[in-house]
Motif scaffolding. Structure first.
Motif, PDB file in Angstrom:
ATOM      1  N   UNK A 291      -6.166  -9.572  32.196  1.00 22.71           N
ATOM      2  CA  UNK A 291      -7.208  -8.391  32.415  1.00 22.71           C
ATOM      3  C   UNK A 291      -7.777  -7.880  31.163  1.00 22.71           C
ATOM      4  N   UNK A 292      -6.911  -7.771  30.398  1.00 22.67           N
ATOM      5  CA  UNK A 292      -7.591  -7.431  29.045  1.00 22.67           C
ATOM      6  C   UNK A 292      -8.399  -8.102  28.493  1.00 22.67           C
ATOM      7  N   UNK A 293      -8.206  -9.177  28.255  1.00 27.80           N
ATOM      8  CA  UNK A 293      -9.319 -10.445  27.867  1.00 27.80           C
ATOM      9  C   UNK A 293     -10.406 -10.419  28.692  1.00 27.80           C
ATOM     10  N   UNK A 294     -10.345 -10.408  29.706  1.00 28.63           N
ATOM     11  CA  UNK A 294     -11.362 -10.412  30.841  1.00 28.63           C
ATOM     12  C   UNK A 294     -12.287  -8.580  30.631  1.00 28.63           C
ATOM     13  N   UNK A 295     -11.804  -7.782  30.563  1.00 27.86           N
ATOM     14  CA  UNK A 295     -12.517  -6.624  30.301  1.00 27.86           C
ATOM     15  C   UNK A 295     -13.103  -6.682  28.768  1.00 27.86           C
ATOM     16  N   UNK A 296     -12.400  -7.173  27.964  1.00 28.21           N
ATOM     17  CA  UNK A 296     -13.019  -7.048  26.749  1.00 28.21           C
ATOM     18  C   UNK A 296     -14.230  -8.075  26.547  1.00 28.21           C
ATOM     19  N   UNK A 297     -14.029  -9.194  27.243  1.00 28.24           N
ATOM     20  CA  UNK A 297     -15.026 -10.233  27.323  1.00 28.24           C
ATOM     21  C   UNK A 297     -16.477  -9.451  28.131  1.00 28.24           C
ATOM     22  N   UNK A 298     -16.088  -8.810  29.227  1.00 28.27           N
ATOM     23  CA  UNK A 298     -17.092  -8.262  29.881  1.00 28.27           C
ATOM     24  C   UNK A 298     -17.923  -7.281  29.127  1.00 28.27           C
ATOM     25  N   UNK A 299     -17.273  -6.481  28.466  1.00 31.61           N
ATOM     26  CA  UNK A 299     -17.825  -5.479  27.548  1.00 31.61           C
ATOM     27  C   UNK A 299     -18.634  -6.118  26.448  1.00 31.61           C
ATOM     28  N   UNK A 300     -18.151  -7.036  25.831  1.00 29.36           N
ATOM     29  CA  UNK A 300     -18.953  -8.150  24.858  1.00 29.36           C
ATOM     30  C   UNK A 300     -20.176  -8.616  25.752  1.00 29.36           C
ATOM     31  N   UNK A 301     -20.059  -9.074  26.693  1.00 32.08           N
ATOM     32  CA  UNK A 301     -21.186  -9.427  27.495  1.00 32.08           C
ATOM     33  C   UNK A 301     -22.227  -8.487  27.886  1.00 32.08           C
ATOM     34  N   UNK A 302     -21.630  -7.197  28.225  1.00 37.46           N
ATOM     35  CA  UNK A 302     -22.615  -6.210  28.550  1.00 37.46           C
ATOM     36  C   UNK A 302     -23.442  -5.513  27.568  1.00 37.46           C
ATOM     37  N   UNK A 303     -22.809  -5.769  26.099  1.00 35.27           N
ATOM     38  CA  UNK A 303     -23.345  -5.508  25.026  1.00 35.27           C
ATOM     39  C   UNK A 303     -23.971  -6.449  24.289  1.00 35.27           C
ATOM     40  N   UNK A 304     -24.301  -7.771  24.856  1.00 27.27           N
ATOM     41  CA  UNK A 304     -25.171  -8.740  24.511  1.00 27.27           C
ATOM     42  C   UNK A 304     -24.339  -9.422  22.957  1.00 27.27           C
ATOM     43  N   UNK A 305     -23.089  -9.292  22.900  1.00 27.05           N
ATOM     44  CA  UNK A 305     -22.424  -9.907  21.762  1.00 27.05           C
ATOM     45  C   UNK A 305     -22.022 -11.175  22.324  1.00 27.05           C
ATOM     46  N   UNK A 306     -22.770 -12.221  22.657  1.00 30.23           N
ATOM     47  CA  UNK A 306     -22.570 -13.272  23.188  1.00 30.23           C
ATOM     48  C   UNK A 306     -21.336 -14.353  22.687  1.00 30.23           C
ATOM     49  N   UNK A 307     -21.502 -14.429  21.251  1.00 26.57           N
ATOM     50  CA  UNK A 307     -20.402 -15.161  20.594  1.00 26.57           C
ATOM     51  C   UNK A 307     -19.130 -14.533  20.959  1.00 26.57           C
ATOM     52  N   UNK A 308     -19.074 -13.332  20.756  1.00 25.69           N
ATOM     53  CA  UNK A 308     -17.522 -12.536  21.073  1.00 25.69           C
ATOM     54  C   UNK A 308     -17.340 -12.790  22.455  1.00 25.69           C
ATOM     55  N   UNK A 309     -18.274 -12.782  23.447  1.00 22.78           N
ATOM     56  CA  UNK A 309     -17.988 -12.777  25.031  1.00 22.78           C
ATOM     57  C   UNK A 309     -17.248 -14.037  25.278  1.00 22.78           C
ATOM     58  N   UNK A 310     -18.279 -15.218  24.617  1.00 21.49           N
ATOM     59  CA  UNK A 310     -17.564 -16.569  24.774  1.00 21.49           C
ATOM     60  C   UNK A 310     -16.204 -16.654  24.365  1.00 21.49           C
ATOM     61  N   UNK A 311     -15.936 -16.280  23.107  1.00 16.80           N
ATOM     62  CA  UNK A 311     -14.624 -16.461  22.574  1.00 16.80           C
ATOM     63  C   UNK A 311     -13.574 -15.676  23.201  1.00 16.80           C
TER      64      UNK A 311
END
Length: 186
Positions: free
Chosen positions: A119-139
């Motif tokens: 859940x933590x990985x998903x939520x952090x990835x979701x936050x990166x995605x929503x803040x347009x940090x594409x590279x971090x979101x993918x990782x």
């Protein structure tokens, strides 16, 4: 007969509300250690009551070691992102989302609470995605489909979209993600 059912439902609701209020008063009233309160907040967060869990985290702000408590950062981050997830277009919500991203990144750095890595990985990835940090979101979303199968499709969709939005776009990575997604039964 219908009035009896209504009265029974009302009484059941009142009892549930009273029990929940008593548990919350016990938690906030200091009858539990900060660690036990955070465990309760994690459980409450799992039930969808992000506002109550966020309140517990705010109340514990002075009682926990913020540099070492991953559970506090996790609860605070998830409660914050849940509070704005449906209204991301206004500036206040964007600031809350950035704070949620910082809290979840700190929780990851400290090691997500046991049982909350997916859940933590998903939520952090979701936050990166929503803040347009594409590279971090993918990782961040790479392991989310395996660690939290309930959000597998969402994680893979965000991964593909983020790979396509990167500059330059990662077409090969997007194709690999789509193949991985299509190989999942169902």
């Amino acid at each position: 007969m219908p009035s009896k059912k209504i009265m029974l439902w009302g009484a059941g609701g009142l009892v549930s509300l009273t029990v929940f209020g008593a548990v919350f008063a016990h938690i906030v009233g200091g009858g539990m250690s900060p660690e036990a309160q955070l465990d309760s907040a994690l459980s409450i967060l799992d039930k969808g009551h992000w506002d109550v869990a966020g309140r517990i985290a705010r109340d514990l702000e002075e009682q926990v070691d913020q540099d070492a408590n991953a559970a506090w950062h996790y609860v605070r981050g998830v409660a914050a992102l849940k509070s704005v997830e449906n209204r991301l277009s206004n500036p206040r919500s964007r600031r809350v989302l950035l704070q949620a991203t910082e809290d979840l990144a700190k929780a990851k750095e400290l090691g997500f609470p046991p049982g909350y890595k997916g859940k933590g990985n998903y939520y952090l990835g979701w936050c990166y995605f929503q803040t347009y940090d594409w590279k971090q979101a993918v990782e961040q979303l790479q392991d989310a489909p395996l660690l939290w199968p309930a959000k597998r499709s969402d994680a893979l969709q965000m991964t593909v979209e983020a790979q396509l939005r990167m500059r330059p776009a990662e077409f090969d990575g997007a194709v690999a993600s789509l193949e991985k997604w299509s190989a999942i039964p169902g």
